[in-house]
Write a protein that holds these residues in place. Structure first.
Motif, PDB file in Angstrom:
ATOM      1  N   GLY A 308       0.757  -1.141   0.069  1.00 44.78           N
ATOM      2  CA  GLY A 308       0.091   0.064   0.008  1.00 44.78           C
ATOM      3  C   GLY A 308       0.806   1.287  -0.157  1.00 44.78           C
ATOM      4  N   GLY A 309       0.302   2.240  -0.589  1.00 46.95           N
ATOM      5  CA  GLY A 309       0.925   3.715  -0.716  1.00 46.95           C
ATOM      6  C   GLY A 309       1.386   4.215   0.665  1.00 46.95           C
ATOM      7  N   SER A 310       0.564   3.789   1.784  1.00 50.05           N
ATOM      8  CA  SER A 310       0.738   4.193   2.948  1.00 50.05           C
ATOM      9  C   SER A 310       1.900   3.852   3.677  1.00 50.05           C
ATOM     10  CB  SER A 310      -0.313   4.191   3.949  1.00 50.05           C
ATOM     11  OG  SER A 310      -1.630   4.714   3.566  1.00 50.05           O
ATOM     12  N   VAL A 311       2.191   2.455   3.491  1.00 46.60           N
ATOM     13  CA  VAL A 311       3.378   1.800   3.784  1.00 46.60           C
ATOM     14  C   VAL A 311       4.843   2.721   3.163  1.00 46.60           C
ATOM     15  CG1 VAL A 311       4.960  -0.133   3.772  1.00 46.60           C
ATOM     16  CG2 VAL A 311       2.576  -0.407   4.082  1.00 46.60           C
ATOM     17  N   LEU A 312       4.773   3.083   1.940  1.00 41.45           N
ATOM     18  CA  LEU A 312       5.766   3.589   1.484  1.00 41.45           C
ATOM     19  C   LEU A 312       6.042   5.180   2.164  1.00 41.45           C
ATOM     20  CD1 LEU A 312       7.922   4.125  -0.827  1.00 41.45           C
ATOM     21  CD2 LEU A 312       6.213   5.132  -2.263  1.00 41.45           C
ATOM     22  N   ASN A 313       4.841   5.607   2.361  1.00 45.82           N
ATOM     23  CA  ASN A 313       4.878   7.102   3.182  1.00 45.82           C
ATOM     24  C   ASN A 313       5.644   6.858   4.393  1.00 45.82           C
ATOM     25  OD1 ASN A 313       3.484   8.245   0.892  1.00 45.82           O
ATOM     26  ND2 ASN A 313       1.476   8.104   1.802  1.00 45.82           N
ATOM     27  N   ASN A 314       5.269   5.745   5.354  1.00 49.32           N
ATOM     28  CA  ASN A 314       5.865   5.607   6.313  1.00 49.32           C
ATOM     29  C   ASN A 314       7.171   5.452   6.285  1.00 49.32           C
ATOM     30  OD1 ASN A 314       3.267   6.178   7.641  1.00 49.32           O
ATOM     31  ND2 ASN A 314       2.933   3.790   7.691  1.00 49.32           N
ATOM     32  N   SER A 315       7.922   4.730   5.089  1.00 43.73           N
ATOM     33  CA  SER A 315       9.091   4.425   4.774  1.00 43.73           C
ATOM     34  C   SER A 315      10.066   5.518   4.586  1.00 43.73           C
ATOM     35  CB  SER A 315       9.206   3.189   3.818  1.00 43.73           C
ATOM     36  OG  SER A 315       8.435   2.019   4.414  1.00 43.73           O
ATOM     37  N   HIS A 316       9.364   6.591   4.154  1.00 41.83           N
ATOM     38  CA  HIS A 316      10.113   7.951   3.739  1.00 41.83           C
ATOM     39  C   HIS A 316      10.598   8.465   5.049  1.00 41.83           C
ATOM     40  CE1 HIS A 316       9.835   7.575  -0.415  1.00 41.83           C
ATOM     41  NE2 HIS A 316       8.378   7.737  -0.315  1.00 41.83           N
ATOM     42  N   ASP A 317      11.725   9.134   5.352  1.00 47.14           N
ATOM     43  CA  ASP A 317      12.061   9.873   6.461  1.00 47.14           C
ATOM     44  C   ASP A 317      11.140  11.187   6.556  1.00 47.14           C
ATOM     45  OD1 ASP A 317      13.631  11.735   5.043  1.00 47.14           O
ATOM     46  OD2 ASP A 317      15.303  10.426   5.003  1.00 47.14           O
ATOM     47  N   ASN A 318      11.427  12.098   7.579  1.00 44.63           N
ATOM     48  CA  ASN A 318      10.517  13.203   7.638  1.00 44.63           C
ATOM     49  C   ASN A 318      11.176  14.243   6.697  1.00 44.63           C
ATOM     50  OD1 ASN A 318       8.945  12.333   9.525  1.00 44.63           O
ATOM     51  ND2 ASN A 318      10.575  13.055  11.188  1.00 44.63           N
ATOM     52  N   LEU A 439      12.380  -0.641   5.201  1.00 41.06           N
ATOM     53  CA  LEU A 439      10.781  -0.759   4.736  1.00 41.06           C
ATOM     54  C   LEU A 439      10.007  -0.591   6.219  1.00 41.06           C
ATOM     55  CD1 LEU A 439       8.534  -0.718   2.711  1.00 41.06           C
ATOM     56  CD2 LEU A 439       8.917  -3.352   2.832  1.00 41.06           C
ATOM     57  N   VAL A 440       9.490   0.184   6.473  1.00 42.09           N
ATOM     58  CA  VAL A 440       8.307   0.264   7.764  1.00 42.09           C
ATOM     59  C   VAL A 440       7.231  -0.766   7.640  1.00 42.09           C
ATOM     60  CG1 VAL A 440       7.032   1.456   9.152  1.00 42.09           C
ATOM     61  CG2 VAL A 440       8.896   2.497   8.305  1.00 42.09           C
ATOM     62  N   ALA A 441       7.132  -1.657   8.604  1.00 37.77           N
ATOM     63  CA  ALA A 441       6.227  -2.605   8.555  1.00 37.77           C
ATOM     64  C   ALA A 441       4.914  -2.020   8.565  1.00 37.77           C
ATOM     65  CB  ALA A 441       6.352  -3.782   9.617  1.00 37.77           C
ATOM     66  N   GLY A 442       3.921  -2.897   7.599  1.00 32.50           N
ATOM     67  CA  GLY A 442       2.511  -2.141   7.720  1.00 32.50           C
ATOM     68  C   GLY A 442       1.816  -2.944   6.306  1.00 32.50           C
ATOM     69  N   SER A 443       0.712  -2.803   6.156  1.00 27.36           N
ATOM     70  CA  SER A 443      -0.317  -3.219   5.270  1.00 27.36           C
ATOM     71  C   SER A 443      -0.979  -2.119   4.529  1.00 27.36           C
ATOM     72  CB  SER A 443      -1.434  -3.744   6.023  1.00 27.36           C
ATOM     73  OG  SER A 443      -2.445  -3.033   6.530  1.00 27.36           O
ATOM     74  N   TRP A 444      -1.699  -2.272   3.352  1.00 29.13           N
ATOM     75  CA  TRP A 444      -2.367  -1.540   2.594  1.00 29.13           C
ATOM     76  C   TRP A 444      -3.444  -0.810   3.333  1.00 29.13           C
ATOM     77  CZ3 TRP A 444      -7.416  -0.897   1.100  1.00 29.13           C
ATOM     78  CH2 TRP A 444      -8.386  -2.041   1.569  1.00 29.13           C
ATOM     79  N   VAL A 445      -4.015  -1.387   4.436  1.00 24.91           N
ATOM     80  CA  VAL A 445      -5.034  -0.573   5.321  1.00 24.91           C
ATOM     81  C   VAL A 445      -4.280   0.281   6.483  1.00 24.91           C
ATOM     82  CG1 VAL A 445      -7.229  -0.867   6.777  1.00 24.91           C
ATOM     83  CG2 VAL A 445      -6.264  -2.852   4.908  1.00 24.91           C
ATOM     84  N   GLY A 447      -1.661   1.656   6.380  1.00 20.80           N
ATOM     85  CA  GLY A 447       0.022   1.541   6.574  1.00 20.80           C
ATOM     86  C   GLY A 447       0.247   0.913   7.938  1.00 20.80           C
ATOM     87  N   THR A 448      -0.613   0.253   8.505  1.00 20.50           N
ATOM     88  CA  THR A 448      -0.217  -0.451   9.699  1.00 20.50           C
ATOM     89  C   THR A 448      -0.933  -1.871   9.932  1.00 20.50           C
ATOM     90  OG1 THR A 448      -2.531   0.151  11.037  1.00 20.50           O
ATOM     91  CG2 THR A 448      -0.749   1.582  11.068  1.00 20.50           C
ATOM     92  N   PHE A 449      -0.854  -2.538  10.667  1.00 23.18           N
ATOM     93  CA  PHE A 449      -1.279  -3.848  11.132  1.00 23.18           C
ATOM     94  C   PHE A 449      -2.633  -4.010  11.939  1.00 23.18           C
ATOM     95  CE2 PHE A 449       3.060  -5.464   9.936  1.00 23.18           C
ATOM     96  CZ  PHE A 449       2.664  -5.906   8.714  1.00 23.18           C
ATOM     97  N   SER A 450      -3.045  -2.622  12.325  1.00 22.35           N
ATOM     98  CA  SER A 450      -4.086  -2.444  13.278  1.00 22.35           C
ATOM     99  C   SER A 450      -5.305  -3.350  13.065  1.00 22.35           C
ATOM    100  CB  SER A 450      -4.573  -1.085  13.529  1.00 22.35           C
ATOM    101  OG  SER A 450      -5.021  -0.446  12.277  1.00 22.35           O
ATOM    102  N   THR A 451      -5.564  -3.754  11.569  1.00 23.41           N
ATOM    103  CA  THR A 451      -6.779  -4.249  11.322  1.00 23.41           C
ATOM    104  C   THR A 451      -6.593  -5.952  12.006  1.00 23.41           C
ATOM    105  OG1 THR A 451      -7.153  -2.920   9.311  1.00 23.41           O
ATOM    106  CG2 THR A 451      -8.134  -5.276   9.466  1.00 23.41           C
TER     107      THR A 451
END
Length: 565
Positions: A308-318, A439-445, A447-451
């Motif tokens: 998911g795109g949110s995973v990529l966003n989380n993986s970019h630094d600030n 790569l910051v761990a996560g899913s397409w939902v 960008g996390t595994f909260s689901t």
């Protein structure tokens, strides 16, 4: 300067159902595999066949392929007089002696109302009348004495007619005749409908195989039973994207790395047997990725994966926000990573169903052309739309027939955009991957595994799974299982490791669906203990989650972003 060549576009459709069968009895607990097969999997192939210049990527979960094969075997055997159908709803379609008990009759009626009211029930006047009567009986059960067997038979026929692929509905005179008759269906006509369902089921795998052989479709897979691989490897990885999450008591899944490898290898074996080819691409279950998972995916032979795109966003630094349409590599892993355009994908999943088809396609194509205009080097960028290939379409008129037909035709004719597959894009355009450290761990939902982890009910489900895995390991270590028992128990364990059970646990999902999946999960765990020759723990009789919410699309789909809720 902008390139004069068209911007490449990938439409990736994900086909996935968990294991609905009770593996002890063979009985299917829920009908969604065959219903989505005869409606959505058939139509998604037909749209591509109708536009030869169109291309797409199609992902199949291997455990779904096995269930389609099982349905075909059962229905063929039944029609040949040599067996029974193990799905109760499908069996009732051709059952002469429908239930006489009032509660059973009411339960059958409820099952035959599990369809989109606006687009699948009200579309057909005879079905709408039957559904109104069924709803009356639900509210006035004392009146069930007036519900005839013919009413139940007609309701069963119309339920299945409403779930037929639009491509078949428009071309098969047998379907047209059944629809035009409207009521008083005979047992012979019900068997004719079963024959139609069988033919549609039988067509699914050969059609996608032919599309792959022609180069129109790139077939890819998910791990065998759809587990969240990063959580098998390390549940603590969930903290990378949600550091304050409360995790299960034990965050180490015993032998998780070996189990992840098992799902990948078993998935490859099943996929290659069914389609006769080895996939290059992987849609990790729910786009679930982590830095630790990448070497495993690469080791299994995959050249690319998507998330998911949110995973990529989380993986970019600030300080760095790279282009989301490029190919990426992370750390030392050599596997190519592409990322879902979440905004465009969600427009299809949640917005366009209420639009006129031509307006929706014009809007989507306009967004993509705008991206192309902004892209400095189109040979290095790819617009990637990744979407559930089965659950969105019942919210569209006529199974999204007009939207999908117009989308493929418009993109096939567009000079600024060009449909492709990921492997073709990588081979022909030779994009230069952007390297990131982690790569910051996560899913397409979100960008996390909260689901799948972090809520009390989800964590409890993980605790039960960990205990079952420990029991499995103990029986294996002590040599108490024969080779056949080990094979069956390994597959049953894989079913329990699937993502769907955890998806549904939580108070934000609808109660009846949560109840069904709660029972399915505990049933699968109990059968695992049975295969291990160990008495199932008493706590498996206790409900894990009750639900109670009313999420968009009934909970079968999610927005990529919590802010969209």
């Amino acid at each position: 300067m902008h390139s004069d060549q068209p911007m490449k576009v990938v439409l990736c459709w994900h086909m996935h159902q968990p294991e609905y069968r009770n593996m002890g009895t063979g009985t299917s607990q829920l009908p969604w595999t065959y219903l989505h097969a005869v409606k959505d999997y058939v139509d998604m192939a037909a749209h591509l066949e109708a536009v030869p210049r169109a291309k797409a990527v199609v992902n199949f979960a291997p455990i779904l392929l096995e269930q389609i094969e099982a349905y075909i075997r059962e229905v063929k055997a039944f029609l040949a007089g040599r067996g029974t159908i193990n799905d109760p709803l499908l069996a009732d379609l051709v059952e002469p002696a429908l239930p006489g008990d009032g509660e059973l009759r009411l339960e059958l009626m409820k099952k035959c109302l599990q369809a989109n009211r606006e687009h699948m029930i009200e579309r057909f006047e005879p079905y709408r009348r039957l559904a109104d009567l069924a709803n009356y009986y639900k509210e006035h059960p004392a009146s069930l004495i007036y519900a005839s067997n013919q009413f139940l038979a007609d309701l069963l026929v119309w339920y299945h007619l409403s779930w037929l692929a639009e491509s078949a509905r428009r071309t098969d005179p047998r379907i047209r005749a059944l629809q035009e008759k409207g009521y008083n269906y005979t047992l012979h006509e019900r068997r004719d409908l079963l024959q139609i369902l069988l033919e549609l089921l039988e067509s699914v795998i050969p059609r996608y195989r032919a599309l792959a052989e022609s180069g129109q479709v790139e077939l890819i897979m998910s791990p065998y039973a759809h587990p969240i691989v990063p959580l098998l490897l390390d549940m603590e990885s969930a903290h990378e994207a949600m550091p304050d999450a409360h995790l299960p008591i034990n965050t180490t899944y015993p032998g998780g790395r070996e189990r992840a490898r098992w799902h990948l290898q078993q998935g490859l074996d099943t996929f290659e047997r069914v389609f006769g080819l080895r996939p290059q691409g992987l849609w990790p279950s729910e786009g679930g990725v982590s830095q630790e998972s990448l070497p495993l995916f690469e080791e299994a032979g995959f050249t690319w994966l998507a998330s998911g795109g949110s995973v990529l966003n989380n993986s970019h630094d600030n300080t760095h926000h790279g282009c989301s349409h490029k190919v990426y590599r992370f750390g030392e892993a050599g596997i190519n990573c592409i990322f879902r355009d979440d905004g465009l994908s969600d427009l299809i999943g949640f917005s366009y169903s209420d639009w006129h088809a031509e307006d929706a396609v014009a809007n989507l194509v306009g967004h993509m052309e705008h991206i192309a205009d902004l892209c400095p080097d189109r040979s290095d960028c790819l617009i990637t739309i990744i979407l559930d290939g089965e659950n969105a379409w019942e919210y569209y008129p006529e199974n999204a027939w007009y939207f999908l037909s117009h989308l493929y035709q418009t993109l096939a004719e567009n000079t600024k955009l060009e449909l492709t597959t990921v492997t073709d894009f990588i081979r022909t355009c030779e994009p230069q991957p952007v390297h990131e450290e982690h790569l910051v761990a996560g899913s397409w939902v979100y960008g996390t595994f909260s689901t799948w982890i972090g809520a009390p009910e989800k964590n409890r489900a993980w605790d039960l799974l960990v205990e079952a895995k420990r029991c499995f390991d103990e029986q294996v270590k002590e040599g108490k299982l024969s080779a056949e028992q080990l094979r069956d128990a390994s597959r049953q364990l894989a079913i329990c490791e699937g993502s769907d059970w955890f998806w549904w646990f939580g108070d934000y999902n609808p109660g009846p669906t949560v109840s069904q999946f709660d029972q399915l999960y505990r049933m699968h765990l109990a059968h695992l203990y049975y295969l291990l020759n160990v008495e199932a723990p008493g706590y498996l009789s206790e409900v894990i989650s009750r639900g109670g919410g009313q999420p968009s699309r009934g909970g079968v789909m999610r927005h990529h972003d919590q802010s969209a809720q």
